[in-house]
Design an enzyme around this catalytic site. Structure first.
Site, PDB file in Angstrom:
ATOM      1  CG  LEU A 325      -1.936  -1.114   1.352  1.00  0.00           C
ATOM      2  CD1 LEU A 325      -2.639  -1.051   2.703  1.00  0.00           C
ATOM      3  CD2 LEU A 325      -2.955  -1.027   0.226  1.00  0.00           C
ATOM      4  N   GLY A 326       2.072   1.160   0.538  1.00  0.00           N
ATOM      5  CA  GLY A 326       2.941   2.332   0.593  1.00  0.00           C
ATOM      6  C   GLY A 326       4.324   1.977   1.089  1.00  0.00           C
ATOM      7  N   GLY A 328       8.074   3.833   2.794  1.00  0.00           N
ATOM      8  CA  GLY A 328       8.667   4.996   3.425  1.00  0.00           C
ATOM      9  C   GLY A 328       9.993   4.629   4.038  1.00  0.00           C
ATOM     10  N   GLY A 329      10.605   5.601   4.746  1.00  0.00           N
ATOM     11  CA  GLY A 329      11.892   5.342   5.371  1.00  0.00           C
ATOM     12  C   GLY A 329      11.806   4.283   6.457  1.00  0.00           C
ATOM     13  N   GLY A 331       9.897   1.521   6.325  1.00  0.00           N
ATOM     14  CA  GLY A 331       9.632   0.181   5.808  1.00  0.00           C
ATOM     15  C   GLY A 331       8.490   0.217   4.811  1.00  0.00           C
ATOM     16  CB  VAL A 333       1.895   0.164   4.681  1.00  0.00           C
ATOM     17  CG1 VAL A 333       0.488  -0.190   5.172  1.00  0.00           C
ATOM     18  CG2 VAL A 333       2.569   1.080   5.679  1.00  0.00           C
ATOM     19  CG  ASP A 443       6.233  13.108  10.236  1.00  0.00           C
ATOM     20  OD1 ASP A 443       6.509  14.157   9.612  1.00  0.00           O
ATOM     21  OD2 ASP A 443       6.521  11.975   9.823  1.00  0.00           O
TER      22      ASP A 443
END
Length: 634
Positions: A325-326, A328-329, A331, A333, A443
């Site tokens: 699903l996504g 990022g830094g 890991g 999803v 964030d």
């Protein structure tokens, strides 16, 4: 048709709790929502549609519990009705009609509920209660308790019998197949009978039902020795009385659901067994503590369920690329399907980088105990070797940034965007002012706002969140966040307060309105101004209408509304932090259609993200080191 005629006659009354008696059907409580709607006519139309559907279900299916939803025109309504099981269909519908007639007076807010002896009705603009009526927001509501005004002639005997009876009802109700009981018990020496019924909401599970019934038992005990008492919370209803309110042939046999001890021998044996169990428990606990100190493995986190790693591996098809699903830094999803029907999101963190395990534990400890319609719900966790897994609520529409400048750009209308702004504000207000401790997210950005199937926003990714002590205006800490969204005082000096989230929220508002990234320069221009600075310059020229996304087609009223929201965004991004509004103030401003009021806007402090410097006027302040631990660069 009768219900529709009633709904068309809307008379404004003051929202609040009340009690009344409609024949044998006592009203225990009523409440009207107070949150402002985008379009009242659309909401009322959807509400009436769900009421009509509920009535049809009660009549045609003969069921005691029905649900309906209407999602058109962006003003979603979710409704549910529950009748007591001992009622006939006609009695159930009559109670429903009485409730609808009174709820028609709720014409200015985003929901309402009413509870009678015979039924309960609820409608809201969000789906949480629809699937789980005992969400945290409902726990914080005060239960409705209505005690009779007549005391028993033999209070000691009456108290003893009814207390034991209510205890049995408390234990039995969650164990029945339909979470409902109706039973009677004789009062020795009084030639009297006590009638008791209890019922949990049709969409909750046994554990949640038990929690609600525990509260019902405690509260109804306060009514003793009065001869009747009523309890209503969003998750359950309970009532006792020495006057019949159901037929004796409508009772539930609760014998198999309660524990009885018939002799002293049994009691003694139970006591001895209990002592042995306690000793075994203490021994096991000491061994566990010793093992836990010597080995870094799974940890107990209150409020979060532990999942088996292999089950999650299977549910994600071995964490396959097609289920991502996504990224990022932290890991990746993944979408996961548990038990072939339950869809969740699995956040897979890599433990290789510094602070990963700390962030993992931090996120669990924080959000396992926070439940709010605009905060992403943590379902559980798992640890396997170097992998740290969080099991999270699945959000079908993904992150907000996809709809602003990603693949879905231009598909959100203004009503949807405003609802997203308002939802984020409510979520942050809950973290800052409504939870028992102040939490700073640190964030807030568009990629950390996830959207449900009806585009309701939920704040996600609490890995960097921090507590803020009540007696401190701020804390000093190393910077961790995303440049482009971070307040200058935090980026430069590490001064962290809840106003850092307020600043980030202001930037996200501008992204939602403009459809542009915070670090994106104005197209077809030699200017290097980023979104905030460009917006401020247009505001100074009274031309901030030009900030609005070109894909939005707005009428004059909507245009004026958007410009007010831009002013709120600029108010949130001012420096120093002390002059920014609190998020609770922002929620009120958004609700009431206000912008600045008596406040005067001052020029914000701009962060130049090309050279990572902070500009205040013409002065250049400390250079921000982008290599600092935990920093994400937008």
């Amino acid at each position: 048709m009768a219900v529709l005629v009633v709904l068309l006659v809307l008379v404004l009354t003051k929202p609040g709790f009340s009690q009344s008696n409609d024949g044998d059907n006592v009203m225990i409580g009523m409440y009207c929502g107070r949150n402002t709607l985008i379009s009242l006519p659309n909401f009322i139309k959807n509400r009436n549609s769900t009421f009509n559907e509920l009535r049809m279900q009660l009549l045609s299916k003969g069921v005691p519990y029905a649900r309906a939803q209407a999602l058109s025109a962006g003003d979603s309504v979710y409704s549910a009705v529950q009748c007591r099981n001992y009622l006939s269909v006609d009695q159930c519908v009559a109670c429903f009609d009485a409730g609808v007639s009174k709820l028609a007076n709720c014409i200015s807010g985003n929901g309402g509920f009413i509870s009678f002896d015979n039924c309960s009705i609820r409608y809201e603009d969000y789906a949480d209660f629809y699937n789980d009526p005992y969400v945290m927001e409902d726990v914080n509501r005060t239960p409705n308790v209505l005690c009779g005004n007549q005391s028993s002639s033999q209070p000691t005997v009456f108290n003893q019998v009814v207390d034991g009876f209510l205890s049995d009802i408390r234990d039995a109700t969650p164990k029945t197949s339909n979470l409902y009981v109706a039973s009677t018990r004789q009062i020795t020496g009084e030639n009297a009978t006590v009638y008791v019924t209890a019922q949990c909401a049709g969409s909750i599970n046994q554990a949640i039902c038990q929690t609600c019934m525990n509260t019902a038992y405690d509260k109804l005990n306060d009514c003793l020795p009065n001869t009747e008492g009523r309890f209503f919370h969003m998750g359950c209803f309970a009532r006792y009385s020495d006057t019949p309110f159901f037929n004796v042939n409508q009772t539930t046999d609760i014998t198999n659901f309660i524990k009885r001890h018939s002799s002293n021998v049994t009691i003694i044996a139970a006591v001895v067994a209990g002592v042995v169990l306690i000793l075994l428990f203490l021994l096991s606990w000491l061994l566990y503590r010793s093992w836990k100190k010597s080995k870094m493995t799974e940890q107990d986190f209150e409020g979060a369920e532990h999942y088996n790693y292999k089950d999650l591996q299977l549910a994600t098809n071995n964490f396959s690329e097609e289920n991502i699903l996504g990224r990022g830094g932290f890991g990746e999803v993944f979408k996961a399907v548990l038990d072939d029907t339950n869809v969740v999101a699995v956040k897979k963190l890599l433990i290789h980088h510094d602070g990963a395990k700390e962030e993992f534990e931090n996120e669990i400890k924080l959000i396992s105990n926070i439940h709010h319609r605009n905060l992403l719900r943590l379902l559980g966790w798992s640890i396997e070797g170097s992998y740290l897994l969080l099991v999270l609520e699945y959000m079908p529409n993904g992150s907000l940034d996809r709809f602003l400048w990603g693949a879905k750009r231009g598909t959100l209308n203004w009503n949807q965007r405003y609802e997203i702004v308002f939802g984020i504000a409510r979520g942050l207000a809950h973290l800052h002012d409504e939870f028992h401790i102040k939490i700073v997210h640190r964030d807030i950005k568009s990629s950390n706002i996830l959207l449900s199937d009806d585009f309701k926003p939920k704040i996600a990714d609490f890995g960097l969140a921090r507590f803020q002590p009540e007696d401190q205006s701020h804390v000093s800490t190393k910077f961790a966040g995303t440049l482009g969204y971070t307040a200058p005082e935090y980026a430069v000096h590490g001064v962290l307060s809840e106003k850092v989230d307020t600043y980030s929220f202001g930037i996200v508002i501008l992204e939602i309105i403009s459809g542009k990234r915070s670090t994106e320069v104005k197209s077809h221009s030699q200017s290097t101004d980023y979104l905030l600075e460009n917006t401020w310059k247009l505001y100074e020229k009274k031309m901030h209408v030009k900030v609005i996304d070109d894909t939005l087609s707005l009428n004059r009223y909507e245009q004026e509304h958007v410009m007010k929201i831009i002013e709120i965004a600029l108010l949130c991004t001012q420096s120093p932090a002390s002059i920014r509004p609190t998020m609770s103030e922002v929620v009120l401003m958004l609700q009431e259609g206000q912008s600045l009021g008596k406040r005067q806007l001052t020029r914000p402090t701009f962060v130049n993200n090309q050279d990572r410097r902070v500009y205040i006027g013409t002065q250049v302040h400390n250079r921000v080191d982008v290599r600092k631990k935990g920093m994400n660069i937008a």
